[in-house]
Design an enzyme around this catalytic site. Structure first.
Site, PDB file in Angstrom:
ATOM      1  N   GLY A 494       0.948  -0.725   0.195  1.00  0.00           N
ATOM      2  CA  GLY A 494       0.359   0.338  -0.245  1.00  0.00           C
ATOM      3  C   GLY A 494       1.081   1.376  -0.007  1.00  0.00           C
ATOM      4  O   GLY A 494       1.837   1.557  -1.154  1.00  0.00           O
ATOM      5  N   ASP A 495       0.962   2.180   0.821  1.00  0.00           N
ATOM      6  CA  ASP A 495       1.119   3.413   1.066  1.00  0.00           C
ATOM      7  C   ASP A 495       2.437   3.485   2.057  1.00  0.00           C
ATOM      8  O   ASP A 495       2.803   4.560   2.693  1.00  0.00           O
ATOM      9  CB  ASP A 495       0.820   4.548   0.872  1.00  0.00           C
ATOM     10  CG  ASP A 495      -0.532   4.576   2.677  1.00  0.00           C
ATOM     11  OD1 ASP A 495      -0.286   3.427   3.021  1.00  0.00           O
ATOM     12  OD2 ASP A 495      -0.881   5.504   3.101  1.00  0.00           O
TER      13      ASP A 495
END
Length: 588
Positions: A494-495
């Site tokens: 993800g981030d």
């Protein structure tokens, strides 16, 4: 008409008959050689058994010494009245006794009286130093209750003796014994109520002990000593001894495969022995070795020792040299003509055969870029085989080149993030494992930065995944530009990113790096003419204070990141500072 290899081999076999007289002499020589080798092996095995017995006697002497001191009335009295006696004058008699024992046994480098109370505090201690014997007075005495030899000995009944595993002595302030191979022999001291008040410990220098035991051995013999698991404790090559202390393994069963019969926890009780031959590429370096497993009978120890003596085979067979020369003269006298004919034939056959074998061997070992020349111009079976081999090599080289390219691509895909090109979780965990192992050995620190991007979900939901991917790539490049080559920046999903700062010992330096990371990541990202504000929250975990293993260290950094994120965007926080909520903040 040219003769094929079958006809040439037939002629060679006919010539072999001429050498029948030589075979008789050779058979007599080999049988005599075998008898000489067998007798030498028995002598070597006997010497090894004697050495093993001497080791057992040496440890028995050490056990009697500690039992004698532990059962002395003054030892119990000193432990019971220690607090009531004058500091630095108490224990003088005991120190004098230790001094006498150390003078008598040069293989002892330390003798101590340790109390069960006060976390295993040393009461009396005499060390061997470069200047001679030295009593260590009370201001320099240490607590030893956390060492296994103290805990294990205090669990033993009265009159029992504990022998530790052989290891490199890393105890601080051990004088001559520091960084030396050693083992501890200890016994508890009990009072009338059957309570263990302390213990007597002798540290034995294994190198000095075996120099004494092997003092009368010939220089041609090599001495080997391993524990019951096969780790070398003494080896002619010092790099092989105590390799496990350096995070490596050097095993007797690898050097001498037959010794597997003596290694492990399920070997039958009692001494066991064998004689083996260690073959080498050079016959002159072949080694005959005898090994004996010697258990420690009557001592509390979870391992015995495997003792071995090695002797060069050429030394074992030295008496056979004269017999060999005599046999050789007889064979040469009756076979001179046959040798000349065989040499001419061998010269004719061996050259192309050696070319083929050498090319095949080199090709099998990986020399595919510059293949050796083959006799492809010959018009016999050798030429046919050479042309087939050359064609096979060309095909295999092409296949290997294709496989190597595919393997390199698979290796990269398995260890790197496909979007950003950064290391993935798997590669990061591997590097963190190695970095923590190095930090433990060198007593250094390292830091882990757990990074979560701010506002990334809004960007991804508003502008689409293409914009989100561009932000992730830009952020990954910025992070990589801010760290050293020895550090690792990885995307774990993800981030979320994670950074390993290898060898980061200074918290101020870590803070400076993390602050630069916050300042850099909060700069807008340009996407299709738009300025996208993102930023990041960072949690910092330091080894070993925030976690002594991978799971706890990453969890501490993750928790610190969560707290930083709850406090607002573009913040960093140390895991160790969560209690007082200390932080460094940089607003966008």
């Amino acid at each position: 008409m040219k003769l094929g290899i079958v006809w040439r081999t037939g002629i060679a076999l006919a010539l072999v008959g001429v050498l029948a007289s030589g075979l008789t002499g050779y058979y007599g020589f080999t049988e005599s050689r075998a008898l000489l080798q067998s007798a030498a092996e028995q002598r070597l095995l006997t010497a090894t058994r004697v050495l093993a017995r001497q080791l057992s006697v040496g440890l028995d002497n050490a056990s009697r010494d500690v039992l004698m001191v532990a059962q002395h009335p003054g030892t119990l009295g000193l432990l019971q009245t220690w607090e009531s006696q004058t500091p630095n004058s108490r224990g003088s008699t005991m120190a004098a006794l230790f001094d006498t024992i150390l003078h008598t046994h040069p293989e002892y480098f330390q003798m101590r009286l340790i109390a069960a109370a006060d976390h295993g505090a040393e009461r009396v201690r005499v060390d061997r130093s470069e200047e001679g014997l030295l009593r260590v007075f009370e201001e320099d005495l240490q607590e030893k209750g956390h060492y296994p030899y103290v805990m294990e000995t205090l669990r033993l009944p009265a009159g029992a003796v504990y022998v530790s595993r052989a290891s490199i002595n890393h105890e601080m302030g051990a004088h001559a014994g520091r960084h030396s191979p050693s083992l501890q022999v200890a016994t508890p001291v009990y009072d009338a109520q059957q309570q263990a008040l302390g213990l007597i410990v002798v540290n034995i220098d294994l190198d000095r002990l075996f120099k004494q035991l092997a003092a009368g051995l010939p220089d041609t013999l090599s001495l080997y000593l391993s524990n019951s698991q096969g780790d070398f404790l003494i080896h002619p090559d010092p790099k092989q001894a105590f390799a496990f202390d350096r995070g490596q393994r050097a095993l007797v069963q690898d050097a001498f495969p037959d010794t597997r019969k003596l290694i492990g926890d399920h070997v039958e009780d009692g001494p066991q022995q064998l004689v083996t031959l260690q073959a080498t590429d050079t016959p002159e370096q072949a080694l005959v070795a005898a090994f004996v497993r010697q258990p420690l009978v009557g001592l509390h120890n979870d391992e015995g020792f495997v003792i071995g003596l090695g002797q060069p085979l050429r030394s074992v067979l030295a008496d056979a040299d004269q017999l060999g020369r005599t046999s050789l003269r007889i064979v040469l006298a009756f076979s001179a003509l046959a040798i000349v004919l065989a040499a001419l034939l061998a010269r004719r056959l061996s050259k192309p055969l050696h070319q083929l074998l050498r090319a095949l061997r080199e090709f099998g070992q990986g020399a595919r870029d510059a293949p050796l020349p083959l006799p492809v111009t010959r018009h016999d079976e050798f030429g046919t085989l050479a042309r087939a081999m050359a064609e096979m090599q060309t095909q295999i080289r092409g296949q290997f080149a294709s496989l190597e390219l595919k393997q390199q691509e698979l290796d990269r895909l398995a260890s790197h993030d496909t979007l950003t090109g950064l290391p993935n979780r798997r590669l990061f965990m591997d590097r963190l494992t190695q970095a923590m192992a190095r930090a433990r050995r060198s007593h250094n620190q390292l830091a882990v930065l757990f990074i979560d991007l701010d506002n990334f979900k809004d960007i991804n939901d508003t502008l689409g995944h293409e914009a989100g991917d561009d932000v992730l790539n830009t952020m990954g490049q910025r992070m990589s530009a801010l760290v050293r080559e020895v550090d690792t920046v990885a995307r774990i999903g993800g981030d979320e990113f994670i950074i390993l700062l290898d060898g980061a010992d200074n918290q101020a330096e870590i803070t400076q790096i993390a602050q630069r990371m916050v300042d850099t990541l909060q700069r807008p990202v340009t996407y299709r003419g738009q300025q996208l504000a993102c930023g990041a929250s960072i949690g910092i975990g330091c080894f070993p204070q925030d976690g002594e293993d991978i799971t706890s260290l990453i969890a501490a950094a993750d928790q610190a990141m969560y707290v930083a994120k709850q406090s607002g965007r573009n913040q960093l926080r140390f895991a160790s500072a969560l209690a007082d909520s200390s932080q460094v903040r940089s607003d966008p």
